[in-house]
Scaffold this motif. Structure first.
Motif, PDB file in Angstrom:
ATOM      1  N   TYR A  93      59.050  31.693  20.143  1.00  0.00           N
ATOM      2  CA  TYR A  93      58.268  30.533  20.575  1.00  0.00           C
ATOM      3  C   TYR A  93      59.117  29.526  21.222  1.00  0.00           C
ATOM      4  O   TYR A  93      58.889  28.903  22.351  1.00  0.00           O
ATOM      5  CB  TYR A  93      57.363  29.856  19.521  1.00  0.00           C
ATOM      6  N   THR A  94      60.389  29.311  20.520  1.00  0.00           N
ATOM      7  CA  THR A  94      61.244  28.039  21.083  1.00  0.00           C
ATOM      8  C   THR A  94      61.879  28.474  22.333  1.00  0.00           C
ATOM      9  O   THR A  94      62.257  27.778  23.433  1.00  0.00           O
ATOM     10  CB  THR A  94      62.134  27.759  20.010  1.00  0.00           C
ATOM     11  N   PHE A  95      62.419  29.780  22.396  1.00  0.00           N
ATOM     12  CA  PHE A  95      63.092  30.142  23.667  1.00  0.00           C
ATOM     13  C   PHE A  95      62.243  30.332  24.840  1.00  0.00           C
ATOM     14  O   PHE A  95      62.577  30.069  26.038  1.00  0.00           O
ATOM     15  CB  PHE A  95      63.766  31.656  22.952  1.00  0.00           C
ATOM     16  N   ASP A  96      60.993  30.440  24.484  1.00  0.00           N
ATOM     17  CA  ASP A  96      60.008  30.536  25.752  1.00  0.00           C
ATOM     18  C   ASP A  96      59.978  29.012  26.222  1.00  0.00           C
ATOM     19  O   ASP A  96      59.851  29.014  27.271  1.00  0.00           O
ATOM     20  CB  ASP A  96      58.508  30.949  25.313  1.00  0.00           C
ATOM     21  N   LEU A  97      59.977  28.059  25.164  1.00  0.00           N
ATOM     22  CA  LEU A  97      60.006  26.715  25.808  1.00  0.00           C
ATOM     23  C   LEU A  97      61.179  26.151  26.674  1.00  0.00           C
ATOM     24  O   LEU A  97      61.108  25.606  27.473  1.00  0.00           O
ATOM     25  CB  LEU A  97      59.744  25.903  24.281  1.00  0.00           C
ATOM     26  N   VAL A  98      62.285  26.745  26.089  1.00  0.00           N
ATOM     27  CA  VAL A  98      63.614  26.738  26.954  1.00  0.00           C
ATOM     28  C   VAL A  98      63.382  27.284  28.101  1.00  0.00           C
ATOM     29  O   VAL A  98      63.869  26.743  29.021  1.00  0.00           O
ATOM     30  CB  VAL A  98      64.741  27.388  25.975  1.00  0.00           C
ATOM     31  N   ALA A  99      63.147  28.760  28.224  1.00  0.00           N
ATOM     32  CA  ALA A  99      62.951  29.106  29.382  1.00  0.00           C
ATOM     33  C   ALA A  99      62.166  28.686  30.616  1.00  0.00           C
ATOM     34  O   ALA A  99      62.485  28.430  31.823  1.00  0.00           O
ATOM     35  CB  ALA A  99      62.572  30.712  29.203  1.00  0.00           C
ATOM     36  N   GLU A 100      61.154  27.940  29.928  1.00  0.00           N
ATOM     37  CA  GLU A 100      59.975  27.324  30.940  1.00  0.00           C
ATOM     38  C   GLU A 100      60.812  26.170  31.799  1.00  0.00           C
ATOM     39  O   GLU A 100      60.431  25.775  32.507  1.00  0.00           O
ATOM     40  CB  GLU A 100      58.829  26.972  30.366  1.00  0.00           C
ATOM     41  N   VAL A 101      61.729  25.424  30.820  1.00  0.00           N
ATOM     42  CA  VAL A 101      62.402  24.304  31.482  1.00  0.00           C
ATOM     43  C   VAL A 101      63.135  25.054  32.884  1.00  0.00           C
ATOM     44  O   VAL A 101      63.005  24.016  33.852  1.00  0.00           O
ATOM     45  CB  VAL A 101      63.267  23.839  30.739  1.00  0.00           C
ATOM     46  N   ILE A 108      63.647  24.473  42.343  1.00  0.00           N
ATOM     47  CA  ILE A 108      64.863  24.796  41.633  1.00  0.00           C
ATOM     48  C   ILE A 108      65.508  23.310  41.717  1.00  0.00           C
ATOM     49  O   ILE A 108      66.806  23.230  41.320  1.00  0.00           O
ATOM     50  CB  ILE A 108      65.929  25.611  42.160  1.00  0.00           C
ATOM     51  N   GLY A 109      64.700  22.228  42.464  1.00  0.00           N
ATOM     52  CA  GLY A 109      65.377  21.076  42.651  1.00  0.00           C
ATOM     53  C   GLY A 109      65.935  20.294  41.149  1.00  0.00           C
ATOM     54  O   GLY A 109      67.004  19.686  41.063  1.00  0.00           O
ATOM     55  N   HIS A 110      65.121  20.470  40.306  1.00  0.00           N
ATOM     56  CA  HIS A 110      65.459  19.904  38.787  1.00  0.00           C
ATOM     57  C   HIS A 110      66.720  20.686  38.368  1.00  0.00           C
ATOM     58  O   HIS A 110      67.512  20.062  37.656  1.00  0.00           O
ATOM     59  CB  HIS A 110      64.296  20.025  37.864  1.00  0.00           C
ATOM     60  N   LEU A 111      66.977  21.896  38.643  1.00  0.00           N
ATOM     61  CA  LEU A 111      68.119  22.488  38.220  1.00  0.00           C
ATOM     62  C   LEU A 111      69.479  22.104  38.953  1.00  0.00           C
ATOM     63  O   LEU A 111      70.388  22.456  38.356  1.00  0.00           O
ATOM     64  CB  LEU A 111      67.978  24.073  38.169  1.00  0.00           C
ATOM     65  N   THR A 113      70.129  18.769  39.673  1.00  0.00           N
ATOM     66  CA  THR A 113      70.144  17.688  39.482  1.00  0.00           C
ATOM     67  C   THR A 113      71.264  17.492  38.065  1.00  0.00           C
ATOM     68  O   THR A 113      70.991  18.294  37.319  1.00  0.00           O
ATOM     69  CB  THR A 113      68.929  16.784  38.982  1.00  0.00           C
ATOM     70  N   PRO A 114      72.331  16.929  38.340  1.00  0.00           N
ATOM     71  CA  PRO A 114      73.367  16.948  37.298  1.00  0.00           C
ATOM     72  C   PRO A 114      72.750  16.598  35.988  1.00  0.00           C
ATOM     73  O   PRO A 114      73.084  17.271  34.869  1.00  0.00           O
ATOM     74  CB  PRO A 114      74.523  16.107  37.743  1.00  0.00           C
ATOM     75  N   ASP A 115      72.147  15.800  35.850  1.00  0.00           N
ATOM     76  CA  ASP A 115      71.685  15.035  34.538  1.00  0.00           C
ATOM     77  C   ASP A 115      70.766  16.226  33.928  1.00  0.00           C
ATOM     78  O   ASP A 115      70.991  16.547  32.678  1.00  0.00           O
ATOM     79  CB  ASP A 115      70.892  13.776  34.676  1.00  0.00           C
ATOM     80  N   VAL A 116      69.766  16.600  34.586  1.00  0.00           N
ATOM     81  CA  VAL A 116      68.680  17.613  34.035  1.00  0.00           C
ATOM     82  C   VAL A 116      69.378  18.912  33.690  1.00  0.00           C
ATOM     83  O   VAL A 116      69.356  19.371  32.736  1.00  0.00           O
ATOM     84  CB  VAL A 116      67.663  17.928  34.930  1.00  0.00           C
ATOM     85  N   ALA A 117      70.516  19.610  34.496  1.00  0.00           N
ATOM     86  CA  ALA A 117      71.060  20.500  34.543  1.00  0.00           C
ATOM     87  C   ALA A 117      72.041  20.459  33.332  1.00  0.00           C
ATOM     88  O   ALA A 117      72.137  21.477  32.286  1.00  0.00           O
ATOM     89  CB  ALA A 117      71.924  20.956  35.609  1.00  0.00           C
ATOM     90  N   GLY A 118      72.732  19.487  33.097  1.00  0.00           N
ATOM     91  CA  GLY A 118      73.571  19.403  31.911  1.00  0.00           C
ATOM     92  C   GLY A 118      72.728  19.083  30.602  1.00  0.00           C
ATOM     93  O   GLY A 118      73.160  19.869  29.548  1.00  0.00           O
ATOM     94  N   ARG A 119      71.682  18.780  30.376  1.00  0.00           N
ATOM     95  CA  ARG A 119      70.963  18.416  29.322  1.00  0.00           C
ATOM     96  C   ARG A 119      70.401  19.860  29.038  1.00  0.00           C
ATOM     97  O   ARG A 119      70.166  20.096  27.755  1.00  0.00           O
ATOM     98  CB  ARG A 119      69.970  17.452  29.292  1.00  0.00           C
ATOM     99  N   LEU A 120      70.087  20.565  30.022  1.00  0.00           N
ATOM    100  CA  LEU A 120      69.494  21.773  29.826  1.00  0.00           C
ATOM    101  C   LEU A 120      70.577  22.855  29.103  1.00  0.00           C
ATOM    102  O   LEU A 120      70.265  23.608  28.201  1.00  0.00           O
ATOM    103  CB  LEU A 120      68.922  22.511  30.992  1.00  0.00           C
ATOM    104  N   ARG A 121      71.638  22.738  29.773  1.00  0.00           N
ATOM    105  CA  ARG A 121      72.648  23.447  29.196  1.00  0.00           C
ATOM    106  C   ARG A 121      72.946  23.090  27.558  1.00  0.00           C
ATOM    107  O   ARG A 121      73.170  24.047  26.714  1.00  0.00           O
ATOM    108  CB  ARG A 121      74.121  23.572  30.054  1.00  0.00           C
ATOM    109  N   THR A 122      73.013  22.005  27.473  1.00  0.00           N
ATOM    110  CA  THR A 122      73.210  21.278  26.044  1.00  0.00           C
ATOM    111  C   THR A 122      72.118  22.039  24.966  1.00  0.00           C
ATOM    112  O   THR A 122      72.496  22.418  23.759  1.00  0.00           O
ATOM    113  CB  THR A 122      73.154  19.982  26.018  1.00  0.00           C
ATOM    114  N   VAL A 123      70.902  21.880  25.554  1.00  0.00           N
ATOM    115  CA  VAL A 123      69.849  22.308  24.613  1.00  0.00           C
ATOM    116  C   VAL A 123      69.829  23.903  24.564  1.00  0.00           C
ATOM    117  O   VAL A 123      69.956  24.658  23.265  1.00  0.00           O
ATOM    118  CB  VAL A 123      68.392  22.018  25.263  1.00  0.00           C
ATOM    119  N   VAL A 124      70.252  24.695  25.563  1.00  0.00           N
ATOM    120  CA  VAL A 124      70.345  26.107  25.448  1.00  0.00           C
ATOM    121  C   VAL A 124      71.395  26.337  24.369  1.00  0.00           C
ATOM    122  O   VAL A 124      71.080  27.447  23.594  1.00  0.00           O
ATOM    123  CB  VAL A 124      70.713  26.772  26.980  1.00  0.00           C
TER     124      VAL A 124
END
Length: 593
Positions: A93-101, A108-111, A113-124
């Motif tokens: 369930y959590t991996f689905d939530l992460v994948a949806e980000v 792909i604009g949010h991906l 963006t350095p801030d969003v991309a960096g936070r997403l990598r950290t969460v992954v």
């Protein structure tokens, strides 16, 4: 976010992921905690019976202790199986939530963006860490331990009701202060995803990856890279370490208060035993109960694991909410996203303007293009003219700032079925370490269509060269796998596009995927592409004008818009920008040496 809110959010995700297994786990946890409390009482009574004259009572109490000792591990074993099922569902369930980000919204604009991309990598990274998994399992251990603590309070209440409450409160104080401290530390760790930490990770990767190993050794960069890595990592992490040290004072003070409360309770029991107010059996039970009150305190690794889990979940839900997604609810497709109609599609860009995030100049400005269904169109121009931007807008990877983009009347930035009508092979197309079959179809077409797509792409000879045929993994990193040459990969990529047509795509785009090939090979591949895609709307993007001269129509992009529009012969006769660029590119092949 407060600690209680973190746990509530964690519980909501756990319940949403596995309601049945969670209910069963909670029932088993309650039963196991009841057995713990019963065992504590039974041991006390058994100890008291040792000084009583009736041997029969002693044996009865002994067998009761033995039964409870056996029942506890059995319940724990069953609980382990059940909680494992809960954890699997929770992680899925959590991996689905992460994948949806990464996948929602479609653009792909949010991906980028350095801030969003960096936070997403950290969460992954956080949700893939062992502590995140352990934190899910720790949930039930903590609940069971807390319930056993309530049993200890019930045991001590008839003696002096206020003593267990005071001791439990002191343990709870330690737990609260420590949990807040460790949660803040993990929050800060997840938030420390800036340029410094990413740079340190990149430097560490250079020291350990095989693709950089040769040059690092050849140029003697090991010591220099090691020093730069250490300094970069220290500079990034030093503020975090200082914040952790500042939070230790309240934790130590709470531990001192707890020690005084526990010591005082044990002293009171000793006084009552000396005065004859409490028998031996009662004293044994009460001492166990006082020590069991630590169930309300810090629970070691399980508390730490749960804190890391809730911190990662907090970072994930916060990121989802910023992107307009529900915090803890996956976005489910409301309908089948497959194309709604077959055949070629009309493409229309009307007064489209777009600028990339963080840039003031527009990549395209008031651009209007209409491509009738079934026509082949080439987009040409110098680097930076906006060719790839047009392709990204057509795919719905970006929404235009102004104007409209339509494919058969649908908006590819909003409608999944419309997006499925467009198939694209980019210049940096993906080379998946999967089988040849999966690289061509990615689960989209049947085997007959897959084979025909590879034949149409000129890759029939490739199939005969692979030892395991369609099942050959296209990566040398796997047993039996192999890599392909650049030209072979081009044919696999083209076959992927043709397989998409078999699956319902009506617009086919080649965005300079052959840039690494020589001029003649690229021209031959484009001619083959136009031949096998007749009846489909096709868009070719290239900076080599000779490769696209057979397209029905050529659009010259410059100054963020279309400056010339016509066939190859018409544009040469116009003697404008296209003719100038064509002559410039043809000169090396026509000059007499």
């Amino acid at each position: 976010m407060r600690t209680g809110d973190r746990y509530l959010q964690h519980a909501r995700v756990l319940w949403a992921a596995a309601p049945v297994w969670s209910t069963l786990a909670l029932a088993l946890t309650l039963a196991e905690a009841t057995v713990r409390t019963g065992l504590m009482i039974a041991i006390g009574r058994f100890a008291g019976s040792l000084v009583e004259p009736e041997r029969q009572t002693t044996w009865q109490r002994f067998w009761l202790v033995a039964a409870l000792l056996v029942t506890g591990p059995i319940l724990q074993a069953v609980l382990t199986v059940v909680t494992a099922r809960c954890s699997v569902a929770y992680l899925r369930y959590t991996f689905d939530l992460v994948a949806e980000v990464g996948l929602q919204p479609h653009g792909i604009g949010h991906l980028e963006t350095p801030d969003v991309a960096g936070r997403l990598r950290t969460v992954v990274t956080a949700v893939r860490d062992w502590s995140f998994v352990t934190g899910v399992d720790a949930t039930w251990s903590i609940i069971g331990t807390r319930l056993a603590g309530l049993g200890a309070i019930a045991v001590l209440a008839p003696w002096r009701w206020w003593v267990p409450l005071v001791v439990a409160a002191s343990f709870f104080l330690v737990s609260k202060v420590f949990t807040d401290w460790i949660s803040l530390a993990f929050d800060q760790l997840l938030a420390t995803a800036g340029d410094g930490r990413r740079r340190a990770g990149y430097l560490r990767g250079l020291l350990t990856r095989s693709d950089s190993a040769k040059e690092i050794r050849l140029f003697g960069l090991v010591d220099w890279l090691s020093d730069v890595y250490r300094m970069t990592w220290y500079d990034a992490m030093a503020p975090l370490w200082m914040a952790r040290r500042r939070g230790l004072g309240p934790v130590l003070l709470a531990c001192l208060v707890m020690a005084v409360m526990v010591g005082g309770a044990l002293v009171l029991i000793g006084f009552d035993v000396a005065a004859g107010a409490v028998a031996l059996g009662g004293a044994v039970t009460m001492v166990q109960a006082v020590l069991r009150l630590q169930s309300f305190g810090v629970l070691g690794d399980v508390s730490t694991a749960l804190a890391r889990n809730t911190s990662a979940l907090r970072a994930l839900t916060g990121l989802r909410q910023e992107l307009g997604l529900p915090a803890t609810t996956p976005v489910r497709p409301s309908s089948d996203p497959r194309p709604r109609s077959a055949g070629a599609a009309e493409v229309c860009l009307q007064q489209v303007s777009f600028a990339y995030p963080g840039r003031s100049d527009r990549a395209v400005d008031r651009l209007t293009i209409t491509i009738p269904a079934g026509q082949s169109v080439a987009l040409v121009g110098v680097n930076g003219a906006g060719k790839s931007t047009v392709v990204k807008l057509l795919c719905g990877l970006y929404a235009p700032d102004e104007g409209t983009v339509r494919v058969d009347g649908g908006d590819p930035a909003l409608d999944e079925a419309t997006r499925r009508r467009v198939a694209v092979i980019f210049q940096d197309f993906a080379r998946y370490p999967l089988s040849l079959r999966d690289n061509v179809v990615l689960g989209a077409a049947d085997h007959a269509a897959t084979e025909q797509a590879l034949i149409d792409a000129g890759g029939a000879a490739l199939l005969g060269q692979l030892e395991q045929g369609w099942d050959t993994v296209l990566s040398p990193e796997y047993d039996g796998g192999t890599d392909l040459s650049g030209g072979q990969w081009q044919r696999v990529a083209l076959a992927r596009a043709l397989a998409a047509v078999a699956d319902g795509a009506a617009v086919l785009v080649l965005d300079e995927p052959t840039a690494a090939l020589d001029v003649r090979t690229e021209a031959a591949l484009f001619e083959r592409f136009l031949e096998v895609t007749r009846g489909v709307t096709t868009v070719l993007v290239s900076h080599r004008l000779s490769s696209v001269r057979h397209a029905d129509r050529i659009l010259v992009l410059a100054d963020s818009g279309i400056v010339e529009d016509g066939s190859h012969d018409e544009l040469l006769a116009l003697n404008g920008r296209y003719a100038e660029l064509f002559a410039l590119q043809a000169r090396p092949f026509t000059e007499v040496r």
